[in-house]
Write a protein that holds these residues in place. Structure first.
Motif, PDB file in Angstrom:
ATOM      1  N   ALA A  47       0.762  -1.421   0.045  1.00 60.97           N
ATOM      2  CA  ALA A  47       0.161  -0.229   0.013  1.00 60.97           C
ATOM      3  C   ALA A  47       0.951   1.251  -0.123  1.00 60.97           C
ATOM      4  CB  ALA A  47      -0.810  -0.139   1.167  1.00 60.97           C
ATOM      5  N   HIS A  48       0.364   2.508  -0.294  1.00 60.68           N
ATOM      6  CA  HIS A  48       1.023   3.684  -0.468  1.00 60.68           C
ATOM      7  C   HIS A  48       0.467   4.884   0.127  1.00 60.68           C
ATOM      8  CE1 HIS A  48       2.999   1.099  -3.783  1.00 60.68           C
ATOM      9  NE2 HIS A  48       4.091   1.866  -3.243  1.00 60.68           N
TER      10      HIS A  48
ATOM     11  N   PRO B 263       5.792   6.904 -11.467  1.00 57.93           N
ATOM     12  CA  PRO B 263       6.475   5.798 -10.367  1.00 57.93           C
ATOM     13  C   PRO B 263       7.571   6.638  -9.615  1.00 57.93           C
ATOM     14  CG  PRO B 263       6.260   5.099 -12.730  1.00 57.93           C
ATOM     15  CD  PRO B 263       5.922   6.474 -12.811  1.00 57.93           C
ATOM     16  N   ILE B 264       7.931   5.705  -8.527  1.00 57.13           N
ATOM     17  CA  ILE B 264       8.813   6.201  -7.708  1.00 57.13           C
ATOM     18  C   ILE B 264      10.229   5.706  -8.305  1.00 57.13           C
ATOM     19  CG2 ILE B 264       9.785   6.303  -5.211  1.00 57.13           C
ATOM     20  CD1 ILE B 264       6.781   6.011  -4.553  1.00 57.13           C
ATOM     21  N   SER B 265      11.258   6.498  -8.168  1.00 57.43           N
ATOM     22  CA  SER B 265      12.492   5.376  -8.751  1.00 57.43           C
ATOM     23  C   SER B 265      12.922   4.606  -7.518  1.00 57.43           C
ATOM     24  CB  SER B 265      13.686   6.700  -8.841  1.00 57.43           C
ATOM     25  OG  SER B 265      14.068   7.048  -7.476  1.00 57.43           O
ATOM     26  N   GLU B 266      13.730   3.549  -8.062  1.00 57.78           N
ATOM     27  CA  GLU B 266      14.082   2.634  -6.909  1.00 57.78           C
ATOM     28  C   GLU B 266      15.022   3.056  -6.093  1.00 57.78           C
ATOM     29  OE1 GLU B 266      16.614  -1.701  -7.571  1.00 57.78           O
ATOM     30  OE2 GLU B 266      15.976  -0.495  -9.156  1.00 57.78           O
ATOM     31  N   SER B 267      15.738   4.101  -6.297  1.00 56.71           N
ATOM     32  CA  SER B 267      16.568   4.754  -5.208  1.00 56.71           C
ATOM     33  C   SER B 267      15.631   5.633  -4.006  1.00 56.71           C
ATOM     34  CB  SER B 267      17.544   5.790  -5.661  1.00 56.71           C
ATOM     35  OG  SER B 267      16.718   6.980  -6.246  1.00 56.71           O
ATOM     36  N   GLU B 268      14.344   5.643  -4.316  1.00 55.19           N
ATOM     37  CA  GLU B 268      13.481   6.428  -3.360  1.00 55.19           C
ATOM     38  C   GLU B 268      12.793   5.416  -2.720  1.00 55.19           C
ATOM     39  OE1 GLU B 268      11.322  10.351  -4.927  1.00 55.19           O
ATOM     40  OE2 GLU B 268      11.733   8.872  -6.709  1.00 55.19           O
ATOM     41  N   VAL B 269      12.687   4.414  -2.896  1.00 52.97           N
ATOM     42  CA  VAL B 269      11.866   3.191  -2.319  1.00 52.97           C
ATOM     43  C   VAL B 269      12.650   2.282  -1.172  1.00 52.97           C
ATOM     44  CG1 VAL B 269       9.982   3.184  -3.965  1.00 52.97           C
ATOM     45  CG2 VAL B 269      11.998   1.519  -4.047  1.00 52.97           C
TER      46      VAL B 269
ATOM     47  N   LYS C 256      14.045  -2.788   1.496  1.00 51.20           N
ATOM     48  CA  LYS C 256      14.588  -3.883   2.450  1.00 51.20           C
ATOM     49  C   LYS C 256      13.455  -3.474   3.954  1.00 51.20           C
ATOM     50  CE  LYS C 256      19.286  -4.248   1.420  1.00 51.20           C
ATOM     51  NZ  LYS C 256      18.835  -5.496   0.826  1.00 51.20           N
ATOM     52  N   GLY C 257      12.255  -2.920   3.364  1.00 52.26           N
ATOM     53  CA  GLY C 257      11.152  -2.736   4.657  1.00 52.26           C
ATOM     54  C   GLY C 257      10.318  -4.077   4.989  1.00 52.26           C
ATOM     55  N   GLY C 258       9.263  -3.696   5.354  1.00 50.31           N
ATOM     56  CA  GLY C 258       8.377  -4.680   6.038  1.00 50.31           C
ATOM     57  C   GLY C 258       7.785  -5.645   4.730  1.00 50.31           C
ATOM     58  N   GLU C 259       7.524  -4.511   3.694  1.00 53.53           N
ATOM     59  CA  GLU C 259       7.010  -5.364   2.587  1.00 53.53           C
ATOM     60  C   GLU C 259       7.838  -6.340   2.063  1.00 53.53           C
ATOM     61  OE1 GLU C 259       7.256  -2.187   2.915  1.00 53.53           O
ATOM     62  OE2 GLU C 259       5.355  -1.112   2.682  1.00 53.53           O
ATOM     63  N   ASP C 260       9.160  -6.385   2.122  1.00 51.82           N
ATOM     64  CA  ASP C 260      10.059  -7.256   1.492  1.00 51.82           C
ATOM     65  C   ASP C 260      10.038  -8.507   2.594  1.00 51.82           C
ATOM     66  OD1 ASP C 260      11.642  -7.885  -0.741  1.00 51.82           O
ATOM     67  OD2 ASP C 260      13.452  -8.017   0.649  1.00 51.82           O
ATOM     68  N   ASP C 261      10.019  -8.115   3.765  1.00 51.90           N
ATOM     69  CA  ASP C 261      10.001  -9.513   4.799  1.00 51.90           C
ATOM     70  C   ASP C 261       9.178 -10.247   4.494  1.00 51.90           C
ATOM     71  OD1 ASP C 261      12.505  -8.202   5.903  1.00 51.90           O
ATOM     72  OD2 ASP C 261      11.223  -7.049   7.421  1.00 51.90           O
ATOM     73  N   PHE C 262       7.727  -9.684   4.127  1.00 55.01           N
ATOM     74  CA  PHE C 262       6.674 -10.493   3.867  1.00 55.01           C
ATOM     75  C   PHE C 262       7.066 -11.586   2.579  1.00 55.01           C
ATOM     76  CE2 PHE C 262       3.730  -7.161   5.966  1.00 55.01           C
ATOM     77  CZ  PHE C 262       4.076  -7.589   7.120  1.00 55.01           C
ATOM     78  N   ARG C 263       7.572 -10.795   1.670  1.00 53.29           N
ATOM     79  CA  ARG C 263       7.885 -11.462   0.570  1.00 53.29           C
ATOM     80  C   ARG C 263       8.861 -12.540   0.529  1.00 53.29           C
ATOM     81  NH1 ARG C 263      11.951 -12.044  -2.982  1.00 53.29           N
ATOM     82  NH2 ARG C 263      13.272 -10.745  -1.676  1.00 53.29           N
ATOM     83  N   LYS C 264       9.977 -12.199   1.419  1.00 51.78           N
ATOM     84  CA  LYS C 264      10.700 -13.163   1.926  1.00 51.78           C
ATOM     85  C   LYS C 264      10.285 -14.583   2.536  1.00 51.78           C
ATOM     86  CE  LYS C 264      14.714 -10.275   2.025  1.00 51.78           C
ATOM     87  NZ  LYS C 264      15.787  -9.600   2.928  1.00 51.78           N
TER      88      LYS C 264
ATOM     89  N   MET D 188       6.083  -3.287  -7.599  1.00 52.88           N
ATOM     90  CA  MET D 188       4.925  -2.424  -7.067  1.00 52.88           C
ATOM     91  C   MET D 188       5.150  -1.350  -5.944  1.00 52.88           C
ATOM     92  SD  MET D 188       2.977  -3.631  -9.362  1.00 52.88           S
ATOM     93  CE  MET D 188       1.516  -2.774  -9.008  1.00 52.88           C
ATOM     94  N   LEU D 189       6.423  -1.461  -5.193  1.00 52.42           N
ATOM     95  CA  LEU D 189       6.698  -0.582  -4.285  1.00 52.42           C
ATOM     96  C   LEU D 189       7.076   0.798  -5.025  1.00 52.42           C
ATOM     97  CD1 LEU D 189       9.030  -2.506  -2.000  1.00 52.42           C
ATOM     98  CD2 LEU D 189       7.354  -1.266  -1.335  1.00 52.42           C
TER      99      LEU D 189
END
Length: 433
Positions: free
Chosen positions: A321-322, A339-345, A348-356, A384-385
């Motif tokens: 979500a955003h 879109p947000i650039s990759e450097s802006e997002v 390594k936050g909670g969303e990626d923890d869920f993905r892992k 999608m981030l």
């Protein structure tokens, strides 16, 4: 008599022969032996003439039969290498690049877009968020081909299992496939949460099976009113979807957004902890633990399903979500237009923890795989981030939640269509095995 083509050759040759005979002196008497020799010679000459007539179009054609040269072999090897790169490259690692062509359908050409995702209908004016496509590193992700998709799933049944974001993907796929064939709506429950669509020309069935948590969740009632607090049985599957999977050929399962609320966790009917309960006497086990347990239970049930045959199960990873400048109920909004650039997002936050966690649980069930079931991961989290511009925001039919922005679901058309580009890419690979 035709004046062109092969048929005109014969009368012309006959006329020439007559003119030649007119000017020649009478023939001298000849022996039988000479007659036979001349007859054989005439037959040979006639055979050569006929062969020339019928073979000459091949030699003079603009598209003669091709002889493969060394260069052609090299080119063929290059194409094979390119195909191999497409089949082996990681579809989920890449970037968003400009795409002036935009989506393959519009808010007006797809008749099944619900008002909750029809952003243009409800006032969204900017179109720039539609002009981006996902570019994997090392290969291209082709634009969705409805005919190709339907050919792969001919005679099959595909189910999206999960919450309203799972349904969001189904609604996107419905619009994409409707370019090839308009499906028949054959089932809708009273709450419009279980839906079935049928594509008769391909004998293909598309289903959405609603489940908040994938496991059994019972909402607590206080003074006759639903409280928003759930008792979650992490080891018990939600039978509303599980009883349907023996008839399913492809299952795309997902969950996540319903976990951000007070949950009391049970295992073997015993309370083992909670999430967001703020109870000093109960251990808060955290979202990660809860997330892992429910996907482990769901995949364990599918793996143990005796009537599921060659079921292909894909876990779609967490969809971020955003909300900015607040949460969903404190004025949070999402009004970006690119879109947000990759450097802006924060990758390594909670969303990626869920993905892992989801990836790890799929790998875990692969080791324990029973029968000819197959498992995979449809990874969308990282891509999608970067797409904070793709949500409805205030542009949706929110008469029941006036003043609230939707920064969880995705506009149609919109970046969520890429999920089905990825799905088709995965099905192509799976069907080639």
């Amino acid at each position: 008599m035709k004046s062109n083509g092969c048929l005109s050759i014969f009368p012309t040759q006959m006329a020439i022969t007559k003119r030649i005979k007119f000017f020649l002196p009478p023939p001298l008497p000849i022996s039988n032996k000479e007659k036979n020799i001349r007859r054989v010679g005439f037959l040979l000459l006639l055979s050569l003439s006929v062969a020339f007539i019928f073979l000459s179009p091949i030699f003079h054609s603009q598209n003669p039969i091709k002889i493969t040269t060394k260069h052609d072999f090299n080119q063929s090897n290059h194409l094979s290498t390119h195909q191999m790169e497409e089949e082996t490259c990681d579809l989920f690692m890449g970037r968003w690049v400009p795409d002036p062509n935009g989506p393959s359908y519009t808010n007006w050409s797809c008749l099944t877009i619900p008002d909750s995702k029809n952003c243009a209908k409800f006032g969204r004016k900017d179109k720039g968020f539609l002009n981006w496509r996902w570019k994997p590193n090392g290969c291209d992700l082709p634009m969705f081909e409805p005919k190709s998709f339907l050919s792969i799933v001919r005679g099959k049944k595909l189910a999206f299992i999960g919450d309203s974001v799972a349904r969001n993907q189904m609604e996107s796929l419905l619009c994409l496939l409707s370019q090839e064939e308009i499906p028949t709506n054959i089932y809708k429950d009273t709450e419009d949460r279980f839906r079935t669509w049928y594509f008769p020309s391909y004998n293909f069935t598309l289903v959405v099976l609603w489940s908040k948590f994938l496991v059994l969740g019972i909402e607590r009632v206080t003074n006759g009113t639903l409280s928003g607090v759930f008792d979650l049985h992490t080891d018990k599957i939600d039978v509303k979807w599980s009883e349907k999977i023996p008839d399913i050929d492809y299952a795309v399962i997902s969950a996540g957004h319903w976990f951000f609320r007070p949950l009391y966790l049970y295992e073997s009917e015993k309370l083992i902890g909670c999430v967001f309960c703020n109870d000093p006497n109960i251990t808060d086990l955290g979202l990660g633990f809860t997330f892992r347990m429910i996907f482990r239970t769901a995949l364990k049930h599918i793996n143990g399903c005796k009537g599921c045959g060659g079921l292909v199960t894909l876990v779609r990873t967490y969809s971020p979500a955003h909300f900015e400048h607040g949460s969903w109920n404190t004025g949070g909004r999402c009004n970006r237009t690119s879109p947000i650039s990759e450097s802006e997002v924060n990758l390594k936050g909670g969303e990626d923890d869920f993905r892992k966690i989801q990836v790890e649980e799929v790998e875990r069930v692969k080791i324990r795989k029973k029968g000819n079931k197959r498992y995979g991961v449809l990874e969308v989290t990282k891509a999608m981030l970067m797409r904070a511009d793709g949500h409805p925001g205030c542009h949706w039919d929110n008469q029941w939640m006036e003043g609230y922005n939707d920064c969880v679901h995705w506009c149609l058309p919109g970046p969520i269509d890429m999920w089905n580009d990825l799905l088709l890419g995965m099905l192509k690979r799976e069907s080639s095995l």
